[in-house]
Design a protein around this motif. Structure first.
Motif, PDB file in Angstrom:
ATOM      1  N   GLN A 180       0.883  -1.169   0.000  1.00 57.78           N
ATOM      2  CA  GLN A 180       0.000   0.000   0.000  1.00 57.78           C
ATOM      3  C   GLN A 180       0.920   1.219   0.000  1.00 57.78           C
ATOM      4  O   GLN A 180       1.443   1.616   1.033  1.00 57.78           O
ATOM      5  CB  GLN A 180      -0.908   0.003   1.226  1.00 57.78           C
ATOM      6  CG  GLN A 180      -1.888   1.159   1.239  1.00 57.78           C
ATOM      7  CD  GLN A 180      -2.840   1.099   2.427  1.00 57.78           C
ATOM      8  OE1 GLN A 180      -3.130   0.025   2.950  1.00 57.78           O
ATOM      9  NE2 GLN A 180      -3.302   2.248   2.856  1.00 57.78           N
ATOM     10  N   PRO A 181       1.138   1.819  -1.183  1.00 62.36           N
ATOM     11  CA  PRO A 181       2.090   2.935  -1.277  1.00 62.36           C
ATOM     12  C   PRO A 181       1.708   4.178  -0.477  1.00 62.36           C
ATOM     13  O   PRO A 181       2.582   4.863   0.049  1.00 62.36           O
ATOM     14  CB  PRO A 181       2.120   3.261  -2.770  1.00 62.36           C
ATOM     15  CG  PRO A 181       1.600   2.040  -3.448  1.00 62.36           C
ATOM     16  CD  PRO A 181       0.644   1.410  -2.485  1.00 62.36           C
ATOM     17  N   ARG A 221      -6.447   3.734   1.012  1.00 56.56           N
ATOM     18  CA  ARG A 221      -6.644   2.287   0.950  1.00 56.56           C
ATOM     19  C   ARG A 221      -6.821   1.797  -0.485  1.00 56.56           C
ATOM     20  O   ARG A 221      -6.556   0.648  -0.799  1.00 56.56           O
ATOM     21  CB  ARG A 221      -7.832   1.887   1.807  1.00 56.56           C
ATOM     22  CG  ARG A 221      -7.552   2.110   3.284  1.00 56.56           C
ATOM     23  CD  ARG A 221      -8.720   1.742   4.112  1.00 56.56           C
ATOM     24  NE  ARG A 221      -8.802   0.284   4.140  1.00 56.56           N
ATOM     25  CZ  ARG A 221      -9.415  -0.408   5.069  1.00 56.56           C
ATOM     26  NH1 ARG A 221     -10.016   0.219   6.047  1.00 56.56           N
ATOM     27  NH2 ARG A 221      -9.455  -1.711   5.023  1.00 56.56           N
ATOM     28  N   GLY A 222      -7.234   2.701  -1.362  1.00 57.59           N
ATOM     29  CA  GLY A 222      -7.389   2.351  -2.765  1.00 57.59           C
ATOM     30  C   GLY A 222      -6.068   2.123  -3.475  1.00 57.59           C
ATOM     31  O   GLY A 222      -6.043   1.626  -4.603  1.00 57.59           O
ATOM     32  N   LEU A 235       6.530   3.621   2.464  1.00 57.24           N
ATOM     33  CA  LEU A 235       5.271   3.003   2.027  1.00 57.24           C
ATOM     34  C   LEU A 235       4.339   2.891   3.228  1.00 57.24           C
ATOM     35  O   LEU A 235       4.787   2.610   4.344  1.00 57.24           O
ATOM     36  CB  LEU A 235       5.532   1.611   1.443  1.00 57.24           C
ATOM     37  CG  LEU A 235       6.452   1.543   0.228  1.00 57.24           C
ATOM     38  CD1 LEU A 235       6.782   0.087  -0.099  1.00 57.24           C
ATOM     39  CD2 LEU A 235       5.808   2.226  -0.968  1.00 57.24           C
ATOM     40  N   ALA A 236       3.070   3.086   3.008  1.00 60.61           N
ATOM     41  CA  ALA A 236       2.113   2.941   4.111  1.00 60.61           C
ATOM     42  C   ALA A 236       2.159   1.525   4.672  1.00 60.61           C
ATOM     43  O   ALA A 236       2.087   1.323   5.886  1.00 60.61           O
ATOM     44  CB  ALA A 236       0.703   3.296   3.639  1.00 60.61           C
ATOM     45  N   ASP A 237       2.308   0.526   3.786  1.00 56.49           N
ATOM     46  CA  ASP A 237       2.377  -0.861   4.240  1.00 56.49           C
ATOM     47  C   ASP A 237       3.031  -1.706   3.168  1.00 56.49           C
ATOM     48  O   ASP A 237       2.855  -1.455   1.970  1.00 56.49           O
ATOM     49  CB  ASP A 237       0.986  -1.395   4.555  1.00 56.49           C
ATOM     50  CG  ASP A 237       1.014  -2.677   5.383  1.00 56.49           C
ATOM     51  OD1 ASP A 237       2.072  -3.011   5.950  1.00 56.49           O
ATOM     52  OD2 ASP A 237      -0.026  -3.344   5.462  1.00 56.49           O
ATOM     53  N   ARG A 276       7.688  -5.954   7.055  1.00 65.79           N
ATOM     54  CA  ARG A 276       8.593  -4.974   6.447  1.00 65.79           C
ATOM     55  C   ARG A 276      10.053  -5.238   6.846  1.00 65.79           C
ATOM     56  O   ARG A 276      10.955  -5.158   6.015  1.00 65.79           O
ATOM     57  CB  ARG A 276       8.152  -3.582   6.907  1.00 65.79           C
ATOM     58  CG  ARG A 276       8.916  -2.427   6.347  1.00 65.79           C
ATOM     59  CD  ARG A 276       8.471  -1.110   6.972  1.00 65.79           C
ATOM     60  NE  ARG A 276       7.046  -0.933   7.056  1.00 65.79           N
ATOM     61  CZ  ARG A 276       6.320  -0.192   6.218  1.00 65.79           C
ATOM     62  NH1 ARG A 276       6.894   0.465   5.248  1.00 65.79           N
ATOM     63  NH2 ARG A 276       5.017  -0.098   6.374  1.00 65.79           N
ATOM     64  N   GLN A 277      10.305  -5.515   8.126  1.00 72.44           N
ATOM     65  CA  GLN A 277      11.675  -5.752   8.591  1.00 72.44           C
ATOM     66  C   GLN A 277      12.284  -6.972   7.915  1.00 72.44           C
ATOM     67  O   GLN A 277      13.464  -6.972   7.558  1.00 72.44           O
ATOM     68  CB  GLN A 277      11.705  -5.897  10.111  1.00 72.44           C
ATOM     69  CG  GLN A 277      11.572  -4.593  10.850  1.00 72.44           C
ATOM     70  CD  GLN A 277      12.571  -3.551  10.407  1.00 72.44           C
ATOM     71  OE1 GLN A 277      12.200  -2.496   9.898  1.00 72.44           O
ATOM     72  NE2 GLN A 277      13.845  -3.813  10.566  1.00 72.44           N
TER      73      GLN A 277
END
Length: 103
Positions: A11-12, A16-17, A66-68, A86-87
């Motif tokens: 999720q850049p 949420r879209g 990035l958001a996620d 992410r880690q």
């Protein structure tokens, strides 16, 4: 990790879209795909620069921005996807790029 089907969930932005996924045949291909995303972003920002260079800190900053982001990696022994955060992605990127640099 070679040959392990890998899905990158990303999720850049906070929107949420913007959620998307990328599907790869292996963890290494997925890591190359993440590097490719970053390189495309650099090219979009700096279209006149012919050769792109960056270090691991730049790549980490991109991932942290990035958001996620997470990875799902298929484990044949349990016939299921295992989630990684992410880690883990950053650690695998470091190992992958280090291996490429030693060639």
């Amino acid at each position: 990790m070679a040959g392990r089907h890998t899905i990158i969930l990303m999720q850049p932005s906070q929107n949420r879209g913007s959620r998307t996924f990328m599907d790869y045949n292996s963890v290494n291909h997925a890591l190359d795909g993440i590097c490719g995303l970053y390189e495309r972003k650099i090219r979009d920002i700096n279209p006149m620069i012919p050769n792109i260079t960056y270090d691991i800190t730049d790549l980490y900053n991109f991932i942290d921005g990035l958001a996620d982001i997470s990875a799902l990696v298929y484990d044949h022994s349990i016939q299921a996807f295992l989630p990684y955060d992410r880690q883990w992605i950053k650690q695998k990127l470091f190992q992958h790029l280090k291996k490429l640099a030693q060639r």
